[in-house]
Scaffold this motif. Sequence first.
Motif: not given
Length: 129
Positions: A62-66, A125-126, A93-96
Amino acid sequence: MKTNKEDDKLKATVWKVDDDSAYQRRVEEQQRKRKQFLVQKAKRRMGGGADREGSGNEGRTVRISNLASKTKPDKLKKLMKSVGLVESLDMYPDENSAMATFEEPHCAQQFAEKFNRYVCIHGAKFFCA
């Protein structure tokens, strides 16, 4: 007796109704195609890097962003453990963002469904895909 102006007005009204229904059909078709595209895109992304042959992570990643910049791996792992065993967690961390691999594909899917657009870690909100 109808005048030419009344006939023209009636024709304009009929044209507008036909034009509106054609427009509505085009909008509905575009919405259907967009929904279909998004479903296919989500299915492709659910596997993360799983499209590569032999990766062994089919449907488990799973990719988790924001993510908030202050997000710690421990907090994220605690959320993940609530749906199943976590094999690995890579933070970017650079891409959050982060990539999480679960031991079972159903756990990855459950995590994505349960925590997508979840507001918990430092008020961010991710998104899960």
